[in-house]
Every structure is written in structure tokens, then in C-alpha cells.
Design a protein around this motif. Sequence first.
Motif, PDB file in Angstrom:
ATOM      1  N   ASN A 238       0.826  -1.240   0.099  1.00  0.00           N
ATOM      2  CA  ASN A 238      -0.030   0.046   0.010  1.00  0.00           C
ATOM      3  C   ASN A 238       0.793   1.336   0.151  1.00  0.00           C
ATOM      4  O   ASN A 238       0.431   2.405   0.049  1.00  0.00           O
ATOM      5  CB  ASN A 238      -1.015   0.042   1.382  1.00  0.00           C
ATOM      6  CG  ASN A 238      -1.981  -0.983   1.385  1.00  0.00           C
ATOM      7  OD1 ASN A 238      -2.414  -1.486   0.089  1.00  0.00           O
ATOM      8  ND2 ASN A 238      -2.307  -1.555   2.275  1.00  0.00           N
ATOM      9  N   GLY A 239       2.025   1.316  -0.058  1.00  0.00           N
ATOM     10  CA  GLY A 239       3.076   2.229  -0.247  1.00  0.00           C
ATOM     11  C   GLY A 239       3.675   2.288   1.382  1.00  0.00           C
ATOM     12  O   GLY A 239       3.218   1.772   2.349  1.00  0.00           O
TER      13      GLY A 239
ATOM     14  N   GLU B 267       6.940   4.747   3.524  1.00  0.00           N
ATOM     15  CA  GLU B 267       8.049   5.564   3.812  1.00  0.00           C
ATOM     16  C   GLU B 267       8.831   5.465   4.972  1.00  0.00           C
ATOM     17  O   GLU B 267       8.203   4.778   6.017  1.00  0.00           O
ATOM     18  CB  GLU B 267       7.635   7.043   3.403  1.00  0.00           C
ATOM     19  CG  GLU B 267       6.596   7.523   4.423  1.00  0.00           C
ATOM     20  CD  GLU B 267       6.002   9.019   3.821  1.00  0.00           C
ATOM     21  OE1 GLU B 267       6.642   9.848   4.393  1.00  0.00           O
ATOM     22  OE2 GLU B 267       4.985   8.998   3.167  1.00  0.00           O
TER      23      GLU B 267
ATOM     24  N   LYS C  51      10.695   6.604  -0.081  1.00  0.00           N
ATOM     25  CA  LYS C  51       9.209   6.470  -0.394  1.00  0.00           C
ATOM     26  C   LYS C  51       8.931   5.474  -1.254  1.00  0.00           C
ATOM     27  O   LYS C  51       9.564   5.594  -2.596  1.00  0.00           O
ATOM     28  CB  LYS C  51       8.811   7.867  -0.693  1.00  0.00           C
ATOM     29  CG  LYS C  51       7.191   7.582  -0.573  1.00  0.00           C
ATOM     30  CD  LYS C  51       6.593   9.225  -0.720  1.00  0.00           C
ATOM     31  CE  LYS C  51       5.021   9.189  -0.864  1.00  0.00           C
ATOM     32  NZ  LYS C  51       4.297  10.363  -0.990  1.00  0.00           N
ATOM     33  N   LEU C  52       8.187   4.493  -1.067  1.00  0.00           N
ATOM     34  CA  LEU C  52       7.607   3.604  -2.025  1.00  0.00           C
ATOM     35  C   LEU C  52       6.225   3.858  -2.226  1.00  0.00           C
ATOM     36  O   LEU C  52       5.424   4.087  -1.525  1.00  0.00           O
ATOM     37  CB  LEU C  52       7.823   1.996  -1.318  1.00  0.00           C
ATOM     38  CG  LEU C  52       7.360   0.840  -2.415  1.00  0.00           C
ATOM     39  CD1 LEU C  52       8.423   0.671  -3.312  1.00  0.00           C
ATOM     40  CD2 LEU C  52       7.510  -0.326  -1.586  1.00  0.00           C
ATOM     41  N   GLU C  53       5.967   4.015  -3.560  1.00  0.00           N
ATOM     42  CA  GLU C  53       4.820   4.159  -3.965  1.00  0.00           C
ATOM     43  C   GLU C  53       3.523   3.015  -3.806  1.00  0.00           C
ATOM     44  O   GLU C  53       4.151   2.055  -3.841  1.00  0.00           O
ATOM     45  CB  GLU C  53       4.561   4.667  -5.410  1.00  0.00           C
ATOM     46  CG  GLU C  53       5.424   6.149  -5.770  1.00  0.00           C
ATOM     47  CD  GLU C  53       5.404   6.379  -7.409  1.00  0.00           C
ATOM     48  OE1 GLU C  53       4.577   5.793  -7.925  1.00  0.00           O
ATOM     49  OE2 GLU C  53       6.014   7.271  -7.508  1.00  0.00           O
ATOM     50  N   PRO C  54       2.322   3.240  -3.641  1.00  0.00           N
ATOM     51  CA  PRO C  54       1.605   2.267  -3.486  1.00  0.00           C
ATOM     52  C   PRO C  54       1.368   1.373  -4.992  1.00  0.00           C
ATOM     53  O   PRO C  54       1.799   1.961  -5.944  1.00  0.00           O
ATOM     54  CB  PRO C  54       0.117   2.928  -3.420  1.00  0.00           C
ATOM     55  CG  PRO C  54       0.409   4.032  -2.895  1.00  0.00           C
ATOM     56  CD  PRO C  54       1.910   4.797  -3.253  1.00  0.00           C
TER      57      PRO C  54
ATOM     58  N   GLY D 210       8.668  -1.706  -5.879  1.00  0.00           N
ATOM     59  CA  GLY D 210       7.924  -0.793  -6.467  1.00  0.00           C
ATOM     60  C   GLY D 210       8.725   0.339  -6.951  1.00  0.00           C
ATOM     61  O   GLY D 210       9.797   0.575  -6.758  1.00  0.00           O
ATOM     62  N   ASN D 211       7.697   1.323  -7.420  1.00  0.00           N
ATOM     63  CA  ASN D 211       8.372   2.680  -7.729  1.00  0.00           C
ATOM     64  C   ASN D 211       8.751   3.154  -6.306  1.00  0.00           C
ATOM     65  O   ASN D 211       8.278   3.449  -5.410  1.00  0.00           O
ATOM     66  CB  ASN D 211       7.409   3.761  -8.411  1.00  0.00           C
ATOM     67  CG  ASN D 211       7.050   3.129  -9.845  1.00  0.00           C
ATOM     68  OD1 ASN D 211       8.083   2.810 -10.550  1.00  0.00           O
ATOM     69  ND2 ASN D 211       5.945   3.022 -10.147  1.00  0.00           N
TER      70      ASN D 211
END
Length: 141
Positions: A5-6, A8, A97-100, A120-121
Motif C-alpha cells: 500500500n506504499g 516511507e 518512499k515506496l509508491e502504492p 515498486g516505484n
Amino acid sequence: MHDVNGAEGRGRTCVFHLFGTVFGYATHHLDERKLGEVGIVGPLTPGVGPSRLWQMAAAMNKDTATETDQGRWIMLQAHRALVCGDLLARWEQADWKLEPGGRRIPFGGLYCNRYELWTGNLAVEGTTPGMVAPKATVYTA
């Protein structure tokens, strides 16, 4: 596979290249003990999505490799880069930070000192455009 879900955080982070793409690797803690039980890996090269990482993992594994096997390959590459690789940068404390929408792969036990891999991104504080630009060696699947 489970969706991420993302997330950080702030912690040990590095930047490395693999087959011409630049990736970030960070550790994440699931509680206040700060054990770093999760490895977080994602591309930093502009225009490259996390599917490139999974294409590499599939190509470098046996045909019958499971998603967990591929996740272990990804975790091993990031861990290898952190411990003995040709790093582009390393920080003991950096924000990330990892995007959802990424993937979460539980290993079912400890692997490379991590219980899970999240991909992820990813964005990592301190990276520069020159650092994350594509390198000469380009991976093709």
C-alpha cells in the motif's frame, strides 16, 4: 504475491546499478525494535518501472522459479550490492518512499537478513539526475 500500500521511512539506503538500470535499496522496520526486517527495492532510473526488476529476476532464474524464488534473487542482488557491490551511493540515514501498488513477497523465514521483500516505484533522498541516469549496459529480456 501481496500488494504494497506504499511506505516511507528513514534508514540505511543505497543506490546501485544492475544491467544498466539504477535501483535503490532500503531497509524498513515493522516495529520499534528497528530490526530492518523488510528489504525495499525499486528502480530509480527515469522511465523504468518495477516490472523491469521482475523481468530480470525471471530471466536470471530457472524456468520453474516461483515468485518467491524471483524475490529471493532480487533480494540477493540488493544485499550483494550493499555489502560488496559497486555502489553509486550509500547513506546510513536517508529518507525513502515506496509508491502504492508494489509487490510484497514474504520469504517464509529469514533470507539475507530480511523476512520480506517489497518492490515498486521508489524515491530516495539524495539521489541526483546524473546518478540515476541509465548506464551503458542495458538489460533486454
